[in-house]
Design a protein around this motif. Structure first.
Motif, mmCIF file in Angstrom:
data_model
loop_
_atom_site.group_PDB
_atom_site.id
_atom_site.type_symbol
_atom_site.label_atom_id
_atom_site.label_comp_id
_atom_site.label_asym_id
_atom_site.label_seq_id
_atom_site.Cartn_x
_atom_site.Cartn_y
_atom_site.Cartn_z
ATOM 1 N N PRO A 113 52.127 36.331 -39.143
ATOM 2 C CA PRO A 113 51.320 36.933 -38.066
ATOM 3 C C PRO A 113 49.889 37.252 -38.478
ATOM 4 C CG PRO A 113 53.477 37.983 -38.224
ATOM 5 C CD PRO A 113 53.344 37.099 -39.426
ATOM 6 N N ASP A 114 49.690 37.595 -39.736
ATOM 7 C CA ASP A 114 48.358 37.999 -40.182
ATOM 8 C C ASP A 114 47.434 36.822 -40.489
ATOM 9 O OD1 ASP A 114 49.015 40.724 -40.058
ATOM 10 O OD2 ASP A 114 49.919 40.656 -42.071
ATOM 11 N N HIS A 115 47.992 35.644 -40.671
ATOM 12 C CA HIS A 115 47.155 34.533 -41.128
ATOM 13 C C HIS A 115 47.358 33.246 -40.330
ATOM 14 C CE1 HIS A 115 47.600 37.240 -44.692
ATOM 15 N NE2 HIS A 115 46.312 37.046 -44.739
ATOM 16 N N LYS A 116 48.136 33.328 -39.261
ATOM 17 C CA LYS A 116 48.442 32.113 -38.506
ATOM 18 C C LYS A 116 47.201 31.512 -37.846
ATOM 19 C CE LYS A 116 49.908 34.664 -34.354
ATOM 20 N NZ LYS A 116 51.051 34.934 -33.439
ATOM 21 N N LEU A 117 46.276 32.369 -37.371
ATOM 22 C CA LEU A 117 45.098 31.837 -36.701
ATOM 23 C C LEU A 117 44.185 31.111 -37.681
ATOM 24 C CD1 LEU A 117 44.209 34.688 -34.172
ATOM 25 C CD2 LEU A 117 45.307 32.477 -33.723
ATOM 26 N N ALA A 118 43.973 31.721 -38.848
ATOM 27 C CA ALA A 118 43.133 31.069 -39.856
ATOM 28 C C ALA A 118 43.742 29.745 -40.296
ATOM 29 C CB ALA A 118 42.964 31.996 -41.061
ATOM 30 N N ALA A 119 45.066 29.735 -40.434
ATOM 31 C CA ALA A 119 45.739 28.491 -40.826
ATOM 32 C C ALA A 119 45.619 27.447 -39.723
ATOM 33 C CB ALA A 119 47.203 28.773 -41.132
ATOM 34 N N SER A 120 45.763 27.886 -38.468
ATOM 35 C CA SER A 120 45.712 26.931 -37.351
ATOM 36 C C SER A 120 44.326 26.300 -37.227
ATOM 37 C CB SER A 120 46.087 27.641 -36.047
ATOM 38 O OG SER A 120 45.087 28.579 -35.666
ATOM 39 N N GLU A 121 43.271 27.060 -37.529
ATOM 40 C CA GLU A 121 41.916 26.517 -37.441
ATOM 41 C C GLU A 121 41.698 25.377 -38.427
ATOM 42 O OE1 GLU A 121 39.309 29.802 -37.932
ATOM 43 O OE2 GLU A 121 39.847 30.738 -36.017
ATOM 44 N N LEU A 122 42.372 25.443 -39.577
ATOM 45 C CA LEU A 122 42.254 24.370 -40.563
ATOM 46 C C LEU A 122 43.175 23.206 -40.232
ATOM 47 C CD1 LEU A 122 42.072 26.438 -43.896
ATOM 48 C CD2 LEU A 122 40.198 25.442 -42.589
ATOM 49 N N LEU A 123 44.286 23.500 -39.603
ATOM 50 C CA LEU A 123 45.243 22.448 -39.288
ATOM 51 C C LEU A 123 44.823 21.608 -38.081
ATOM 52 C CD1 LEU A 123 48.587 24.367 -39.863
ATOM 53 C CD2 LEU A 123 47.868 22.297 -41.075
ATOM 54 N N ALA A 124 44.150 22.230 -37.123
ATOM 55 C CA ALA A 124 43.792 21.520 -35.893
ATOM 56 C C ALA A 124 43.007 20.228 -36.167
ATOM 57 C CB ALA A 124 43.016 22.448 -34.953
ATOM 58 N N PRO A 125 41.955 20.265 -36.991
ATOM 59 C CA PRO A 125 41.236 19.003 -37.260
ATOM 60 C C PRO A 125 42.104 17.961 -37.970
ATOM 61 C CG PRO A 125 39.933 20.911 -37.957
ATOM 62 C CD PRO A 125 41.310 21.409 -37.660
ATOM 63 N N MET A 126 43.035 18.405 -38.800
ATOM 64 C CA MET A 126 43.916 17.473 -39.489
ATOM 65 C C MET A 126 44.820 16.767 -38.480
ATOM 66 S SD MET A 126 44.988 19.714 -42.854
ATOM 67 C CE MET A 126 45.738 18.330 -43.723
ATOM 68 N N TYR A 127 45.413 17.538 -37.557
ATOM 69 C CA TYR A 127 46.300 16.942 -36.561
ATOM 70 C C TYR A 127 45.529 15.987 -35.653
ATOM 71 C CZ TYR A 127 49.770 20.471 -37.906
ATOM 72 O OH TYR A 127 50.675 21.243 -38.600
ATOM 73 N N SER A 128 44.302 16.379 -35.332
ATOM 74 C CA SER A 128 43.488 15.523 -34.465
ATOM 75 C C SER A 128 43.178 14.201 -35.156
ATOM 76 C CB SER A 128 42.189 16.245 -34.100
ATOM 77 O OG SER A 128 41.392 15.442 -33.266
ATOM 78 N N ALA A 129 42.811 14.289 -36.453
ATOM 79 C CA ALA A 129 42.495 13.072 -37.211
ATOM 80 C C ALA A 129 43.714 12.170 -37.343
ATOM 81 C CB ALA A 129 41.957 13.451 -38.594
#
Length: 302
Positions: free
Chosen positions: A247-263
């Motif tokens: 819960p404390d770090h999911k947003l920060a992790a998602s911000e890094l994962l989003a470009p990876m999934y898009s690529a």
């Protein structure tokens, strides 16, 4: 006759010296080695000149080791030689060889430490301290002293990668996480690693913060550094996906994962990340994220 002459007045050096010299020759020719050692010991007892005393001790020790096979006795004689001359290479070389042969590891460490004190070249001192470190770790199982030896190398040669790698390995083995972090950061700061090695080091640092030092926020920053060097780093991707449930770090992790999934055109996971981001977003941002989700359903999953 010479033996009788020596017995009559062993304190009279005018007669004793030539008698012992003659007996020494005879005993050596006859192979009477114990008797020869006795004569050499007599000569040693009255010899005052350092060079001659050293030569006598060398001869005795070689007879003991090479002829009689009395290794322990030879060691004791070489130790005498070392007392006579603490810088004797003959004694140091021989004791090093015999201690290795007989696996007297602690005594061997003592020889290496003596050599360190005598060494004038940095490379020689480094090599000796590395031998000490290896002996403490592998033979004597004294990890603390091994660490001290490796750190001594780094005090003298701060960019010695062999010591850095050894300490990193030991710290990981001993679960000394803060010390391990210091070594990994040191290796990065030295700038000797190639690009692939730098990626690995940054990832190891990130993982250390994540798994062992309970500093996940710092870990995410370091994961971001990894992705800046290698966009599709699989280990970083796995670690960030794990953090999506934190819960404390999911947003920060998602911000890094989003470009990876898009690529990767991994639309299902990208949608899941956006939906997760939308849960805690401001109203306007939430609308924007949901619009992106809708487009992905329309275009990406079509």
């Amino acid at each position: 006759a010479y033996e009788l002459l020596l017995k009559l007045d062993p304190s009279d050096l005018e007669t004793a010296r030539p008698a012992t010299e003659a007996l020494a020759r005879l005993y050596e020719l006859d192979g009477s080695w114990e008797e020869l050692i006795g004569i050499l010991r007599r000569q040693l007892g009255w010899e005052a000149e350092r060079d001659k005393r050293e030569a006598l001790l060398v001869k005795i020790s070689r007879i003991q080791e090479e002829v009689l096979g009395e290794v322990d006795a030879a060691v004791e004689t070489y130790q005498e030689l070392l007392q006579e001359n603490p810088e004797s290479n003959e004694a140091l070389d021989s004791l090093e060889r015999l201690y290795l042969q007989t696996e007297r590891w602690r005594d061997l460490v003592g020889i290496y430490r003596r050599r360190v004190d005598l060494a004038t070249e940095q490379d020689e001192r480094r090599d000796l301290w590395l031998r000490v470190a290896s002996l403490y770790e592998e033979q004597l199982e004294n990890i603390d002293q091994s660490i001290v030896a490796y750190l001594t190398v780094l005090d003298e040669v701060p960019d010695d990668m062999e010591s850095v790698h050894a300490l990193a390995r030991i710290y990981r083995q001993e679960e000394r996480w803060t010390d391990l972090l210091e070594m990994l950061e040191k290796e990065l700061s030295l700038g000797q690693a190639d690009e692939a090695e730098q990626v690995d080091l940054h990832f190891r640092v990130a993982t250390l913060h994540h798994r062992n030092l309970d500093s996940v926020g710092v870990a995410i920053d370091r994961y971001q550094q990894v992705l800046a060097m290698e966009e599709a780093h699989s280990g970083t991707k796995d670690a960030l996906e794990e953090l999506l449930s934190d819960p404390d770090h999911k947003l920060a992790a998602s911000e890094l994962l989003a470009p990876m999934y898009s690529a990767e055109s991994d639309w299902e996971r990208l949608i899941a990340v956006h939906e997760l981001q939308a849960e805690d977003a401001e109203p306007r941002q939430r609308v924007e994220l949901l619009v992106q989700v809708a487009r992905l359903y329309e275009d990406g999953l079509d």
